[in-house]
Design an enzyme around this catalytic site. Structure first.
Site, PDB file in Angstrom:
ATOM      1  N   HIS A 249      36.988  39.787  32.994  1.00 21.54           N
ATOM      2  CA  HIS A 249      37.537  38.877  34.013  1.00 21.54           C
ATOM      3  C   HIS A 249      39.015  38.473  33.481  1.00 21.54           C
ATOM      4  O   HIS A 249      39.356  37.470  32.711  1.00 21.54           O
ATOM      5  CB  HIS A 249      37.042  37.540  34.335  1.00 21.54           C
ATOM      6  CG  HIS A 249      37.422  36.646  35.379  1.00 21.54           C
ATOM      7  ND1 HIS A 249      38.754  36.406  35.826  1.00 21.54           N
ATOM      8  CD2 HIS A 249      36.527  36.136  36.281  1.00 21.54           C
ATOM      9  CE1 HIS A 249      38.679  35.539  36.570  1.00 21.54           C
ATOM     10  NE2 HIS A 249      37.640  35.249  37.083  1.00 21.54           N
ATOM     11  N   GLU A 353      40.925  42.674  36.789  1.00 23.04           N
ATOM     12  CA  GLU A 353      39.601  42.719  36.274  1.00 23.04           C
ATOM     13  C   GLU A 353      39.143  44.114  36.674  1.00 23.04           C
ATOM     14  O   GLU A 353      38.816  44.390  37.937  1.00 23.04           O
ATOM     15  CB  GLU A 353      38.819  41.544  36.904  1.00 23.04           C
ATOM     16  CG  GLU A 353      39.481  40.180  36.831  1.00 23.04           C
ATOM     17  CD  GLU A 353      38.748  39.007  37.767  1.00 23.04           C
ATOM     18  OE1 GLU A 353      37.547  39.327  37.832  1.00 23.04           O
ATOM     19  OE2 GLU A 353      39.374  38.237  38.020  1.00 23.04           O
TER      20      GLU A 353
END
Length: 396
Positions: A249, A353
């Site tokens: 992330h 991501e």
């Protein structure tokens, strides 16, 4: 650093036991620590402390513009007396709220910080000490809250796509350093790396009834690249497979979100999380930002470019074993609703991501999955045409 003998009239070795000399003086410094003061005849000076390395040689030569230091111990161990652990490739120090963090430093100047809480990279700097990752000024470094920024690890569940809390539990568990990992083939010979491992606790087994080993290597490359390699193994003894979704992330630091373009996602299908994951096809020649974006792009290329016009810098994201890519910026309204995120910080961050979401990874007992992320930067000026982003994406 190595050093050669340099003739100087102002030099000292830490093995010296005397307190005065014709070319140096020993006096008390902060907190009573001994320090050596060198004074060259031409007026230049330098100070050095005892007790932070096994052998130190400091010299002033010429017009006082050169100071040479050699360590027989680890250079990282000299950076702070607060270190709790040192090795040839990393240093462990206390971070926010007393949480342990690992500091990596490459000989060419790049650096990274990894908190053992979450196994989370929170800082990545280039050789000019410029921060490349976004970390919220309101990030809460207090378990069980996840750290807002850097590179959280989403495992064994991405977002709310399953029965667990959003993004799973790997990002709010304490990891341990593994100094003797099994063979870990990588594409770099960098000595600036650390290996971490996470195994499930009894409480984890209660909410996700599977045994696993999650090994993570964080490394710095010779060109300042940041490399994360995850290896997840099914260690179930009951013969049962398990499936999971995953994401790095990554929060990138950008100068102004309205001046950022993402290249490499053109013509691809995506699931729009703002419209109940309805499926669309990207129509633009690049992704730009004028409002909240929360999308899962499917079957994305192995390279994606993030162009920051104002900084004249392009991030290059390379991935392996991770078919999908998530793009997220909360914009103003959602930013104000998050207690660990500054109201205006959305202007200076972008999440892109590397992920495995649409098709979960399934492992039988004894099987292992590997997912790799490599981040690098190249200087660019999109407006002047000095860099064709597609060359970055499709090049070597």
């Amino acid at each position: 650093m190595s050093t050669e003998k340099i003739p100087s009239q102002a030099s000292v070795s830490s093995s010296s036991s005397s307190t005065t000399s014709s070319n140096y003086e020993v006096s008390k410094g902060f907190n009573g620590l001994d320090k050596v003061i060198l004074r060259d005849a031409r007026g230049s000076s330098a100070e050095s402390r005892f007790g932070f390395a096994k052998s130190v040689f400091v010299a002033i030569v010429g017009w006082g513009v050169l100071i040479s230091i050699a360590f027989t111990g680890s250079p990282a161990s000299a950076s702070s007396s607060s270190s709790s652990t040192t090795s040839s490739s990393y240093e462990v120090r206390k971070g926010f709220n007393g949480l342990d963090k690992v500091i990596l430093r490459h000989a060419r100047g790049s650096s990274a910080e990894v908190y053992l809480y979450g196994g989370q990279v929170t800082s990545w700097k280039n050789d000019q000490a410029e921060e490349l990752l976004f970390l919220s000024s309101k990030a809460i470094f207090k378990p069980p809250k996840a750290i807002r920024g850097g590179i959280p690890l989403c495992f064994p569940q991405f977002s709310n796509l399953g029965p667990l809390d959003s993004h799973g539990f790997a990002r709010n568990r304490f990891w341990t350093i593994d100094d003797n990992p099994p063979p870990f083939p990588t594409n770099t010979s960098s000595k600036a790396f650390v290996d971490l491992i996470l195994k499930p606790s009894g409480d984890d087994i209660k909410i996700w009834p599977h045994s696993f080993e999650f090994r993570l290597r964080v490394a710095l490359g010779h060109g300042g690249e940041l490399m994360l390699t995850s290896r997840i193994r099914n260690t179930n003894n009951d013969g049962k497979p398990f499936s999971f979704t995953f994401a790095y992330h990554t929060y990138f630091s950008v100068s102004d979100i309205s001046e950022v373009r993402v290249e490499g996602l053109e013509t691809l299908d995506y699931l729009d999380n703002l419209q109940k994951r309805k499926r669309f096809t990207e129509q633009g020649d690049a992704l730009t930002f004028e409002s909240e974006v929360d999308r899962i792009y499917l079957s994305t290329p192995t390279k994606i470019a993030i162009l920051d016009h104002e900084k004249k810098r392009t991030f290059v994201l390379r991935k392996d074993g991770l078919a999908d890519s998530v793009v997220w910026n909360p914009w103003d309204k959602k930013a104000k609703s998050m207690p660990d995120f500054g109201d205006d910080e959305y202007k200076h961050m972008l999440c892109v991501e590397a992920a495995a979401i649409e098709k979960p990874i399934t492992l039988k007992p004894g099987e292992e999955w590997k997912g790799r992320l490599e981040l690098s930067t190249v200087p660019s000026s999109y407006r002047s045409g000095q860099l064709d982003p597609r060359k970055v994406i499709h090049g070597s």
